[in-house]
Design a protein around this motif. Structure first.
Motif, PDB file in Angstrom:
ATOM      1  N   VAL A 214       0.829  -1.211   0.000  1.00 23.91           N
ATOM      2  CA  VAL A 214       0.000   0.000   0.000  1.00 23.91           C
ATOM      3  C   VAL A 214       0.859   1.255   0.000  1.00 23.91           C
ATOM      4  O   VAL A 214       2.028   1.245   0.382  1.00 23.91           O
ATOM      5  CB  VAL A 214      -0.947   0.014   1.216  1.00 23.91           C
ATOM      6  N   HIS A 215       0.244   2.351  -0.455  1.00 21.31           N
ATOM      7  CA  HIS A 215       0.932   3.649  -0.397  1.00 21.31           C
ATOM      8  C   HIS A 215       0.984   4.184   1.031  1.00 21.31           C
ATOM      9  O   HIS A 215       1.951   4.845   1.408  1.00 21.31           O
ATOM     10  CB  HIS A 215       0.203   4.684  -1.260  1.00 21.31           C
ATOM     11  N   SER A 216      -0.079   3.906   1.779  1.00 19.66           N
ATOM     12  CA  SER A 216      -0.242   4.518   3.105  1.00 19.66           C
ATOM     13  C   SER A 216      -0.699   3.485   4.123  1.00 19.66           C
ATOM     14  O   SER A 216      -1.601   2.692   3.837  1.00 19.66           O
ATOM     15  CB  SER A 216      -1.284   5.648   3.045  1.00 19.66           C
ATOM     16  N   VAL A 217      -0.086   3.525   5.303  1.00 16.13           N
ATOM     17  CA  VAL A 217      -0.507   2.666   6.408  1.00 16.13           C
ATOM     18  C   VAL A 217      -0.896   3.544   7.595  1.00 16.13           C
ATOM     19  O   VAL A 217      -0.120   4.416   8.004  1.00 16.13           O
ATOM     20  CB  VAL A 217       0.605   1.694   6.853  1.00 16.13           C
ATOM     21  N   LEU A 218      -2.092   3.314   8.130  1.00 13.93           N
ATOM     22  CA  LEU A 218      -2.524   3.987   9.342  1.00 13.93           C
ATOM     23  C   LEU A 218      -2.333   2.993  10.481  1.00 13.93           C
ATOM     24  O   LEU A 218      -3.078   2.013  10.590  1.00 13.93           O
ATOM     25  CB  LEU A 218      -3.996   4.412   9.247  1.00 13.93           C
ATOM     26  N   GLU A 219      -1.327   3.213  11.306  1.00 15.87           N
ATOM     27  CA  GLU A 219      -0.992   2.282  12.397  1.00 15.87           C
ATOM     28  C   GLU A 219      -1.679   2.782  13.660  1.00 15.87           C
ATOM     29  O   GLU A 219      -1.250   3.752  14.286  1.00 15.87           O
ATOM     30  CB  GLU A 219       0.528   2.228  12.566  1.00 15.87           C
ATOM     31  N   CYS A 220      -2.760   2.107  14.033  1.00 15.85           N
ATOM     32  CA  CYS A 220      -3.628   2.570  15.111  1.00 15.85           C
ATOM     33  C   CYS A 220      -3.630   1.640  16.311  1.00 15.85           C
ATOM     34  O   CYS A 220      -4.608   1.600  17.070  1.00 15.85           O
ATOM     35  CB  CYS A 220      -5.051   2.743  14.577  1.00 15.85           C
ATOM     36  N   VAL A 221      -2.546   0.894  16.507  1.00 16.84           N
ATOM     37  CA  VAL A 221      -2.466  -0.064  17.613  1.00 16.84           C
ATOM     38  C   VAL A 221      -1.354   0.315  18.597  1.00 16.84           C
ATOM     39  O   VAL A 221      -1.591   0.474  19.786  1.00 16.84           O
ATOM     40  CB  VAL A 221      -2.245  -1.495  17.085  1.00 16.84           C
TER      41      VAL A 221
ATOM     42  N   LEU B 276       5.557  -1.855   8.274  1.00 11.73           N
ATOM     43  CA  LEU B 276       6.756  -1.743   7.448  1.00 11.73           C
ATOM     44  C   LEU B 276       6.810  -2.827   6.384  1.00 11.73           C
ATOM     45  O   LEU B 276       7.393  -2.631   5.317  1.00 11.73           O
ATOM     46  CB  LEU B 276       7.998  -1.809   8.341  1.00 11.73           C
ATOM     47  N   ASP B 277       6.163  -3.961   6.651  1.00  8.06           N
ATOM     48  CA  ASP B 277       6.179  -5.064   5.695  1.00  8.06           C
ATOM     49  C   ASP B 277       5.159  -4.894   4.576  1.00  8.06           C
ATOM     50  O   ASP B 277       5.286  -5.519   3.521  1.00  8.06           O
ATOM     51  CB  ASP B 277       5.915  -6.390   6.415  1.00  8.06           C
ATOM     52  N   ILE B 278       4.122  -4.075   4.798  1.00  3.50           N
ATOM     53  CA  ILE B 278       3.075  -3.941   3.780  1.00  3.50           C
ATOM     54  C   ILE B 278       3.130  -2.630   3.020  1.00  3.50           C
ATOM     55  O   ILE B 278       2.429  -2.464   2.021  1.00  3.50           O
ATOM     56  CB  ILE B 278       1.669  -4.116   4.390  1.00  3.50           C
ATOM     57  N   VAL B 279       3.955  -1.686   3.459  1.00  2.00           N
ATOM     58  CA  VAL B 279       4.036  -0.405   2.751  1.00  2.00           C
ATOM     59  C   VAL B 279       4.970  -0.552   1.556  1.00  2.00           C
ATOM     60  O   VAL B 279       5.990  -1.226   1.616  1.00  2.00           O
ATOM     61  CB  VAL B 279       4.507   0.719   3.702  1.00  2.00           C
ATOM     62  N   ARG B 280       4.625   0.071   0.466  1.00  2.00           N
ATOM     63  CA  ARG B 280       5.448  -0.024  -0.739  1.00  2.00           C
ATOM     64  C   ARG B 280       6.586   0.997  -0.683  1.00  2.00           C
ATOM     65  O   ARG B 280       6.518   1.966   0.104  1.00  2.00           O
ATOM     66  CB  ARG B 280       4.611   0.201  -1.991  1.00  2.00           C
ATOM     67  N   PRO B 281       7.636   0.828  -1.473  1.00  2.00           N
ATOM     68  CA  PRO B 281       8.724   1.807  -1.508  1.00  2.00           C
ATOM     69  C   PRO B 281       8.183   3.201  -1.814  1.00  2.00           C
ATOM     70  O   PRO B 281       7.322   3.375  -2.681  1.00  2.00           O
ATOM     71  CB  PRO B 281       9.617   1.293  -2.636  1.00  2.00           C
TER      72      PRO B 281
ATOM     73  N   ALA C 153       4.219   5.770   3.038  1.00  2.00           N
ATOM     74  CA  ALA C 153       4.284   6.454   4.329  1.00  2.00           C
ATOM     75  C   ALA C 153       3.437   5.729   5.363  1.00  2.00           C
ATOM     76  O   ALA C 153       2.396   5.146   5.046  1.00  2.00           O
ATOM     77  CB  ALA C 153       3.805   7.895   4.200  1.00  2.00           C
ATOM     78  N   ILE C 154       3.900   5.785   6.598  1.00  2.00           N
ATOM     79  CA  ILE C 154       3.192   5.201   7.739  1.00  2.00           C
ATOM     80  C   ILE C 154       2.830   6.324   8.701  1.00  2.00           C
ATOM     81  O   ILE C 154       3.698   7.101   9.107  1.00  2.00           O
ATOM     82  CB  ILE C 154       4.063   4.159   8.457  1.00  2.00           C
TER      83      ILE C 154
ATOM     84  N   ASN D 139      12.954   4.207   1.173  1.00  2.00           N
ATOM     85  CA  ASN D 139      12.457   5.581   1.240  1.00  2.00           C
ATOM     86  C   ASN D 139      11.059   5.653   1.859  1.00  2.00           C
ATOM     87  O   ASN D 139      10.182   6.386   1.398  1.00  2.00           O
ATOM     88  CB  ASN D 139      12.447   6.235  -0.149  1.00  2.00           C
ATOM     89  N   VAL D 140      10.852   4.875   2.912  1.00  2.00           N
ATOM     90  CA  VAL D 140       9.570   4.879   3.612  1.00  2.00           C
ATOM     91  C   VAL D 140       9.564   5.983   4.672  1.00  2.00           C
ATOM     92  O   VAL D 140      10.516   6.116   5.449  1.00  2.00           O
ATOM     93  CB  VAL D 140       9.295   3.509   4.275  1.00  2.00           C
ATOM     94  N   THR D 141       8.517   6.757   4.703  1.00  2.19           N
ATOM     95  CA  THR D 141       8.353   7.810   5.697  1.00  2.19           C
ATOM     96  C   THR D 141       7.543   7.282   6.880  1.00  2.19           C
ATOM     97  O   THR D 141       6.491   6.679   6.693  1.00  2.19           O
ATOM     98  CB  THR D 141       7.618   9.021   5.105  1.00  2.19           C
ATOM     99  N   VAL D 142       8.055   7.497   8.091  1.00  2.00           N
ATOM    100  CA  VAL D 142       7.327   7.141   9.308  1.00  2.00           C
ATOM    101  C   VAL D 142       7.031   8.436  10.059  1.00  2.00           C
ATOM    102  O   VAL D 142       7.950   9.169  10.433  1.00  2.00           O
ATOM    103  CB  VAL D 142       8.135   6.177  10.198  1.00  2.00           C
ATOM    104  N   SER D 143       5.758   8.715  10.245  1.00  2.00           N
ATOM    105  CA  SER D 143       5.375   9.980  10.862  1.00  2.00           C
ATOM    106  C   SER D 143       4.249   9.727  11.860  1.00  2.00           C
ATOM    107  O   SER D 143       3.879   8.597  12.125  1.00  2.00           O
ATOM    108  CB  SER D 143       4.938  10.968   9.771  1.00  2.00           C
TER     109      SER D 143
END
Length: 255
Positions: free
Chosen positions: A148-155, A165-170, A173-174, A195-199
């Protein structure tokens, strides 16, 4: 001289004069509350109150603003493929936010039937109930192998962050809004080379109220559906137990 940090930057949670209820300020589950910095904290609603909108309006002070913050941090936009990790109230509101921002595909990652049903109502297009490597494989399958382009980590767990990190594409962003229960972000080197962004972080929900309020008042979004139980002040402990046991998504307190 450098200007002082202030709410003018839209990050109320880092205001040098601010704090958190239950931490630097008294908790808010009471008959009455003295609100510090009220001019920059409270929001006056226009016109008379509509009882039918109470739950959705209340969500703007917490879970809806947090889901929106996750979506913005994950750079959700038109045509994007999005995964939401967590089917709690924040994750469900994250589905609303992703849909509202124009996402093309929204994968809800959860395993509770009532929450999944609500996620679909809110706009989720796919459901992944597996965990770990099986969940990663399923999301990859749903996205043509790219992630995916975007991951919403809500846990906020180490496993949920690893899955993110395993499902986001190059280049993706997370947006993490689950309070982290880990000391270090895993897979730092692979994320760097991809080039994954973690914010993300504590949501400055006060900054988002005016924007989201219009959609609530005009009936375009209904985040208040996440409240599935109402208790009085004496019922607050039972409300927390119900949420902990996954018997309720979100409990509303009405003194």
């Amino acid at each position: 001289m450098a200007p002082a940090i202030s709410a003018n930057e839209g990050l109320h949670t880092s205001c040098v004069h601010g704090g958190f209820f239950g931490g630097q300020a008294d908790g808010a589950q009471a008959e009455a509350l003295r609100v510090p910095r009220a001019d920059g904290t409270l929001y006056a609603l226009p016109g008379g109150g509509d009882e039918a909108l109470t739950a959705s309006l209340l969500s703007l002070s917490d879970v809806m603003g947090t889901g929106h913050h996750a979506a913005l941090s994950a750079r959700v936009g038109p045509g994007k493929r999005v995964a939401v990790i967590g089917d709690g109230a924040v994750g469900l509101c994250g589905v609303i936010a992703a849909k509202r921002l124009g996402a093309e595909q929204i994968v809800i990652m959860g395993r509770h039937a009532d929450r999944i049903a609500l996620a679909k109502l809110y706009g989720a297009t796919d459901v992944v109930s597996e965990r770990g490597e099986a969940a990663v494989a399923r999301v990859r399958e749903l996205t043509g192998g790219f992630g995916v382009h975007s991951v919403l980590e809500c846990v906020g767990s180490a496993q949920s962050m690893q899955t993110s990190l395993d499902i986001v594409r190059p280049g993706g962003a997370i947006g993490r809004v689950g309070v982290p229960h880990y000391d270090a972000i895993p897979s730092a080197q692979p994320a760097f080379f991809a080039n994954v962004t973690v914010s993300g972080g504590p949501a400055p929900v006060r900054a988002y109220i005016e924007e989201l309020l219009r959609d609530v008042l005009e009936g375009r979004i209904e985040p208040g559906r996440v409240f599935d139980r109402i208790v009085g002040l004496d019922g607050v402990p039972d409300g927390y137990r119900a949420m902990d046991a996954r018997q309720s998504i979100k409990v509303m307190v009405k003194p």
